[in-house]
Enzyme design. Structure first.
Site, short mmCIF file in Angstrom:
data_model
loop_
_atom_site.label_atom_id
_atom_site.label_comp_id
_atom_site.label_asym_id
_atom_site.label_seq_id
_atom_site.Cartn_x
_atom_site.Cartn_y
_atom_site.Cartn_z
N GLY A 9 0.85 -1.20 0.08
CA GLY A 9 0.12 -0.17 0.11
C GLY A 9 0.90 1.30 0.08
N GLY A 12 -0.24 5.03 -1.15
CA GLY A 12 -1.35 5.74 -0.44
C GLY A 12 -0.86 6.65 0.36
N GLN A 13 -1.67 7.47 1.10
CA GLN A 13 -1.33 8.75 1.81
C GLN A 13 -0.32 8.45 2.85
OE1 GLN A 13 -4.06 9.83 5.10
NE2 GLN A 13 -3.24 11.91 4.87
N ILE A 36 -1.14 -2.24 -5.44
CA ILE A 36 -1.99 -3.08 -6.25
C ILE A 36 -1.83 -2.60 -7.79
CG2 ILE A 36 -4.04 -1.59 -5.79
CD1 ILE A 36 -4.31 -5.61 -6.54
N ASP A 53 -0.67 -7.80 -5.00
CA ASP A 53 -2.21 -7.90 -4.54
C ASP A 53 -2.23 -8.27 -2.91
OD1 ASP A 53 -4.67 -8.22 -4.11
OD2 ASP A 53 -4.92 -9.44 -5.86
N TYR A 143 -15.34 -0.49 8.44
CA TYR A 143 -14.03 -0.16 8.57
C TYR A 143 -13.47 -0.37 9.99
CZ TYR A 143 -9.73 2.64 8.98
OH TYR A 143 -8.55 3.10 9.15
N LYS A 147 -10.91 -3.17 12.12
CA LYS A 147 -9.77 -2.47 12.78
C LYS A 147 -9.79 -3.39 14.10
CE LYS A 147 -7.28 -0.11 9.75
NZ LYS A 147 -6.20 -0.92 9.03
N1 SER Z 1 -8.89 8.62 8.72
C1 SER Z 1 -9.37 7.60 9.03
C2 SER Z 1 -10.94 7.66 8.30
O1 SER Z 1 -11.43 8.79 8.38
C3 SER Z 1 -9.43 6.96 10.47
O2 SER Z 1 -8.69 5.92 10.59
O3 SER Z 1 -11.34 6.66 7.98
#
Ligand code: SER
Length: 316
Positions: A9, A12-13, A36, A53, A143, A147
């Protein structure tokens, strides 16, 4: 012994900035970036890069073996807002990728794992002020559920299989290099881009929605610090609360106005408001400060100074 690192990843940010930081510490030849797709050309062209992947065990294992990787940073995930649109995909990506990496460690292909958790593990029944490490956790987003359960699996793999996995619960991360994708805290990045480009911003959260936040440099420092700490100092193997600052959209707007007095903010809350309402306002991270000496650096006004400085260079 030197580390051979794989970042999954990396486009990403957080992954992109982590890649540059880890290369500066461990050397370009010891840090493989992967994702990916080729979605961030700055990363793709900056050094070792592989298509991996994260959902495919064989794909991750092939890369690990090819470069004799011993440490994996698993930064691939679907975040809170996008996860509500694609619940099954979020569950699949976030859980399958974690199991793939934990199982590689369990089977001794790799030695050490970093996996980020989030403030999204908390929910509406969690105390919102100075949220403790150990408290009620009933996340309402997919999400957050991935986690929370991921944290349980990390601790399980540490206890049962001695996997050296380390984790922190990131708050909203603010940065200027790579845009975040699909999070509830993304407004706190967008607002700076719009302040520079248009001197106005329509916020998808209400003015008083206070959330825990952190500048990217602090997030990267925490990630490097927890991974460099002695194993016996990492006493929590689920995930550490981590805190720097906390603010509302209105407070960011006021901080921006100190530099751009004509900046205007308006509010048009959408489905992300409900997600924000379920999360803590601020976090008690005393275990991280005690166990591996975590210290943050950036306040809201420091973040604003740096964001406006860097984005001015980018756009003007
Ligand atoms: N920055 C993330 C979100 O907003 C929080 O872990 O989903």
């Amino acid at each position: 012994m030197s580390s051979k690192i794989l970042i999954i990843g990396a486009c990403g940010q957080i992954g992109s900035e982590l890649t540059f930081k880890l290369r500066s510490i461990y050397g370009d030849d010891n840090v493989v970036a992967s994702d990916i797709s080729y979605s961030n050309l700055e990363i793709v062209n900056s050094g070792l890069f592989e298509i991996v992947d994260a959902k495919d065990y064989a794909s991750v294992k092939t890369c690990v073996e090819k470069f004799s990787i011993d440490t994996v940073y698993l930064m691939a995930a679907m975040l809170s807002a996008t996860g509500e649109k694609f619940p099954m995909e979020a569950w699949d990506l976030n859980m399958t990728s974690l199991f793939n990496v934990l199982n590689l460690a369990k089977d001794n292909f790799i030695k050490k794992v970093f996996w980020p958790s989030s403030i999204a593990v908390f929910g509406t029944t969690t105390p919102k002020e100075y949220t403790p490490q150990y408290t009620i956790m009933e996340p309402t987003t997919v999400y957050g559920m991935t986690k929370q359960v991921g944290e349980r699996w990390c601790e399980y793999y540490f206890t049962k299989y001695q996997v050296d996995v380390r984790s922190i619960r990131y708050p909203g991360i603010i940065s200027w290099k790579t845009l975040p994708g699909g999070g509830t805290t993304d407004y706190a990045v967008e607002i700076y881009h719009e302040a520079i480009k248009n001197k106005s911003y329509e916020c998808f959260l209400k003015p008083d929605s206070e959330l825990p936040m952190m500048f990217m440099d602090d997030a990267i420092k925490a990630t490097v610090d927890i991974m460099q700490a002695e194993s016996e100092d990492i006493k929590i193997r689920s995930s550490y609360n981590l805190s720097a600052t906390s603010f509302t959209p209105q407070e960011v707007a006021e901080s921006i106005k100190k530099h751009i007095p004509e900046f205007e903010i308006s509010y048009n809350p959408d489905y992300r408001q409900e997600i924000a309402n379920s999360w803590p306002k601020n976090i008690n991270d005393s275990y991280a400060r005690q166990d591996w000496k975590w210290r943050h650096q950036f306040s809201l006004d420091d973040i604003t100074d740096e964001m406006l400085l860097q984005l001015n260079k980018k756009y003007n």
